[in-house]
Design a protein around this motif. Structure first.
Motif, mmCIF file in Angstrom:
data_model
loop_
_atom_site.group_PDB
_atom_site.id
_atom_site.type_symbol
_atom_site.label_atom_id
_atom_site.label_comp_id
_atom_site.label_asym_id
_atom_site.label_seq_id
_atom_site.Cartn_x
_atom_site.Cartn_y
_atom_site.Cartn_z
ATOM 1 N N VAL A 128 0.844 -1.192 0.000
ATOM 2 C CA VAL A 128 0.000 0.000 0.000
ATOM 3 C C VAL A 128 0.881 1.245 0.000
ATOM 4 C CG1 VAL A 128 -1.747 1.314 1.266
ATOM 5 C CG2 VAL A 128 -1.860 -1.190 1.224
ATOM 6 N N LEU A 129 0.673 2.103 -0.995
ATOM 7 C CA LEU A 129 1.405 3.361 -1.108
ATOM 8 C C LEU A 129 0.457 4.499 -0.740
ATOM 9 C CD1 LEU A 129 3.641 5.328 -1.969
ATOM 10 C CD2 LEU A 129 2.949 4.950 -4.363
ATOM 11 N N ILE A 130 0.796 5.220 0.312
ATOM 12 C CA ILE A 130 -0.015 6.345 0.783
ATOM 13 C C ILE A 130 0.609 7.636 0.270
ATOM 14 C CG2 ILE A 130 -0.788 7.607 2.824
ATOM 15 C CD1 ILE A 130 -0.796 4.808 4.248
ATOM 16 N N MET A 131 -0.164 8.404 -0.506
ATOM 17 C CA MET A 131 0.352 9.632 -1.106
ATOM 18 C C MET A 131 0.325 10.804 -0.136
ATOM 19 S SD MET A 131 1.480 8.596 -3.874
ATOM 20 C CE MET A 131 2.117 10.243 -4.190
ATOM 21 N N GLU A 132 -0.826 11.122 0.389
ATOM 22 C CA GLU A 132 -0.979 12.177 1.400
ATOM 23 C C GLU A 132 -2.171 11.802 2.272
ATOM 24 O OE1 GLU A 132 -1.444 16.184 -0.007
ATOM 25 O OE2 GLU A 132 0.340 16.119 -1.266
ATOM 26 N N GLU A 178 1.784 22.477 1.327
ATOM 27 C CA GLU A 178 1.446 23.707 2.041
ATOM 28 C C GLU A 178 0.672 23.394 3.319
ATOM 29 O OE1 GLU A 178 -0.571 26.380 -0.529
ATOM 30 O OE2 GLU A 178 1.108 26.607 -1.917
ATOM 31 N N ASP A 179 -0.249 22.435 3.224
ATOM 32 C CA ASP A 179 -1.040 22.041 4.387
ATOM 33 C C ASP A 179 -0.369 20.850 5.061
ATOM 34 O OD1 ASP A 179 -2.906 21.305 6.261
ATOM 35 O OD2 ASP A 179 -4.592 21.095 4.867
ATOM 36 N N GLU A 180 0.318 21.109 6.161
ATOM 37 C CA GLU A 180 1.099 20.058 6.812
ATOM 38 C C GLU A 180 0.235 18.922 7.353
ATOM 39 O OE1 GLU A 180 3.670 21.743 9.732
ATOM 40 O OE2 GLU A 180 4.859 22.882 8.262
ATOM 41 N N SER A 181 -1.055 19.204 7.598
ATOM 42 C CA SER A 181 -1.926 18.138 8.097
ATOM 43 C C SER A 181 -2.081 17.013 7.072
ATOM 44 C CB SER A 181 -3.309 18.697 8.469
ATOM 45 O OG SER A 181 -4.010 19.131 7.315
ATOM 46 N N ASN A 182 -1.876 17.343 5.798
ATOM 47 C CA ASN A 182 -1.978 16.337 4.745
ATOM 48 C C ASN A 182 -0.878 15.285 4.814
ATOM 49 O OD1 ASN A 182 -4.301 17.205 3.525
ATOM 50 N ND2 ASN A 182 -3.385 17.605 1.538
ATOM 51 N N MET A 183 0.159 15.582 5.607
ATOM 52 C CA MET A 183 1.291 14.640 5.709
ATOM 53 C C MET A 183 1.406 14.027 7.104
ATOM 54 S SD MET A 183 2.611 14.514 2.706
ATOM 55 C CE MET A 183 4.304 13.927 2.797
ATOM 56 N N GLU A 184 0.360 14.152 7.914
ATOM 57 C CA GLU A 184 0.433 13.627 9.282
ATOM 58 C C GLU A 184 0.674 12.117 9.296
ATOM 59 O OE1 GLU A 184 -2.532 16.753 11.681
ATOM 60 O OE2 GLU A 184 -3.284 14.826 10.944
ATOM 61 N N LEU A 185 -0.093 11.391 8.520
ATOM 62 C CA LEU A 185 0.071 9.934 8.491
ATOM 63 C C LEU A 185 1.404 9.560 7.855
ATOM 64 C CD1 LEU A 185 -0.880 7.069 8.942
ATOM 65 C CD2 LEU A 185 -2.271 7.243 6.867
ATOM 66 N N ASN A 186 1.780 10.268 6.797
ATOM 67 C CA ASN A 186 3.055 9.992 6.131
ATOM 68 C C ASN A 186 4.221 10.144 7.099
ATOM 69 O OD1 ASN A 186 0.965 10.968 4.261
ATOM 70 N ND2 ASN A 186 2.485 10.598 2.669
ATOM 71 N N GLU A 187 4.196 11.217 7.875
ATOM 72 C CA GLU A 187 5.274 11.459 8.832
ATOM 73 C C GLU A 187 5.268 10.415 9.944
ATOM 74 O OE1 GLU A 187 7.751 13.373 8.570
ATOM 75 O OE2 GLU A 187 7.126 14.522 6.818
ATOM 76 N N LYS A 188 4.076 10.002 10.350
ATOM 77 C CA LYS A 188 3.983 8.959 11.382
ATOM 78 C C LYS A 188 4.617 7.665 10.874
ATOM 79 C CE LYS A 188 0.734 6.163 14.066
ATOM 80 N NZ LYS A 188 -0.646 5.931 14.487
ATOM 81 N N ILE A 189 4.321 7.315 9.647
ATOM 82 C CA ILE A 189 4.878 6.093 9.053
ATOM 83 C C ILE A 189 6.401 6.183 8.989
ATOM 84 C CG2 ILE A 189 5.042 4.745 6.915
ATOM 85 C CD1 ILE A 189 2.066 5.539 6.431
ATOM 86 N N SER A 203 4.214 1.881 2.223
ATOM 87 C CA SER A 203 5.128 2.967 1.898
ATOM 88 C C SER A 203 4.347 4.265 1.891
ATOM 89 C CB SER A 203 5.804 2.744 0.537
ATOM 90 O OG SER A 203 4.854 2.799 -0.504
ATOM 91 N N CYS A 204 5.053 5.370 1.964
ATOM 92 C CA CYS A 204 4.395 6.681 1.941
ATOM 93 C C CYS A 204 5.269 7.668 1.182
ATOM 94 C CB CYS A 204 4.121 7.179 3.352
ATOM 95 S SG CYS A 204 5.620 7.466 4.325
ATOM 96 N N SER A 205 4.619 8.518 0.446
ATOM 97 C CA SER A 205 5.350 9.565 -0.270
ATOM 98 C C SER A 205 5.752 10.667 0.707
ATOM 99 C CB SER A 205 4.457 10.152 -1.373
ATOM 100 O OG SER A 205 5.140 11.173 -2.057
#
Length: 299
Positions: free
Chosen positions: A228-232, A261-272, A254-256
């Motif tokens: 599973v690839l998570i984009m945002e 601009e909206d850092e909330s869009n990367m919350e899950l990505n950063e957690k991963i 995996s995560c991109s």
């Protein structure tokens, strides 16, 4: 057990998926085939300790006939958990398995071991959307099938990338086949069908989605995929459900990682990335390394 009987059981209000799966585990198909519908309900009552499961058989019979007619007219196949050729990937998830699914198009993707889900928020950054297309193109170029949910945003990017490369893509719908959700993606839906894709749903054909159907759709994405690839995604996005199911089913994640601009869009990505529950994808080279880890059975 004939799929028409499974349809009838599935139409009984209050009779859940896990109860029907328990019925399957407790008795052989040969035994169940000899039973009348009422007998099966009696067995379920004994299994669950209920006094009675209420149902109107005539209403259920009429509705079943309507569904079967619609499936015949629209070339929709019905798979049930009682079938020998029910997808192994669903059998592997135990009581999370669907009881039945409706399938339209290239059903071989249900059985392949070369599927990757590409998912994410409905409101990605332009960079995230463009990368979703680019990464899906790269996956498709290697013969990998793309799974996503036809939603706006990252799902649209995933299906678009697959179509751009003449690749294969599978849609897990939260609604019934024929009821395109969201309506804004009806052209994408038609393109996927015209170009040999596949549409699946647990809902009866034509049914609108209910709130919990989106979570159910997310579990099917995870089950059918090798990775599973998570984009945002934020931590409150529906994509978080796909992520949790992927963890539960031991899928490679995996995560991109890219600027937004909206850092909330990367919350899950950063957690991963921070908790090392998946691979960080910063470029095509990272994507190719992750693909190698998947060990896909590419056609």
């Amino acid at each position: 057990m004939h799929y028409s009987d499974v349809l009838k059981l599935n139409l009984v209000e209050g009779l859940g998926r896990k109860t029907i799966l328990k019925l399957k585990e407790s008795f052989s198909s040969e035994f169940l085939e000899k039973l009348e519908f009422k007998d099966m309900i009696d067995i379920i009552n004994e299994m669950t300790g209920r006094k009675s499961v209420r149902y109107d058989y005539d209403t259920i019979q009429i509705e079943t006939e309507k569904i079967l007619e619609k499936c015949y007219d629209e070339n929709i196949r019905i798979y049930t958990c009682f079938d020998d050729d029910f997808p192994e990937k669903f059998k592997e998830i135990g009581y999370d398995s669907p009881v039945l699914i409706f399938v339209k198009g290239d059903e071989t993707m249900l059985h392949d071991r070369c599927n990757v889900a590409v998912v994410g928020t409905r409101n990605p950054s332009k960079r995230g959307f463009d990368l979703g297309v680019k990464y899906s193109e790269a996956l498709s170029e290697k013969g990998i099938s793309i799974i996503s949910g036809l939603a706006l945003g990252c799902d649209t990017a995933a299906h678009t990338g697959a179509l751009n490369m003449g690749g294969r893509t599978l849609v897990t719908l939260p609604s019934g086949i024929g009821n395109v959700y969201p309506r804004a993606n009806i052209q994408l839906y038609n393109d996927i069908m015209e170009k040999g894709g596949c549409i699946i749903s647990e809902n009866n054909p034509g049914e609108p989605p209910r709130k919990y159907d989106f979570i159910n759709r997310d579990r099917l994405q995870a089950a059918l995929s090798e990775g599973v690839l998570i984009m945002e995604s934020s931590l409150s996005s529906g994509t978080f459900h796909t992520y949790n199911y992927s963890i539960k089913y031991n899928k490679k994640i995996s995560c991109s990682i890219h600027e937004v601009e909206d850092e909330s869009n990367m919350e899950l990505n950063e957690k991963i990335r921070n908790y090392k529950t998946g691979s960080a994808i910063c470029n095509i080279m990272d994507l190719e390394k992750w693909i190698d880890k998947l060990g896909l059975e590419v056609l």
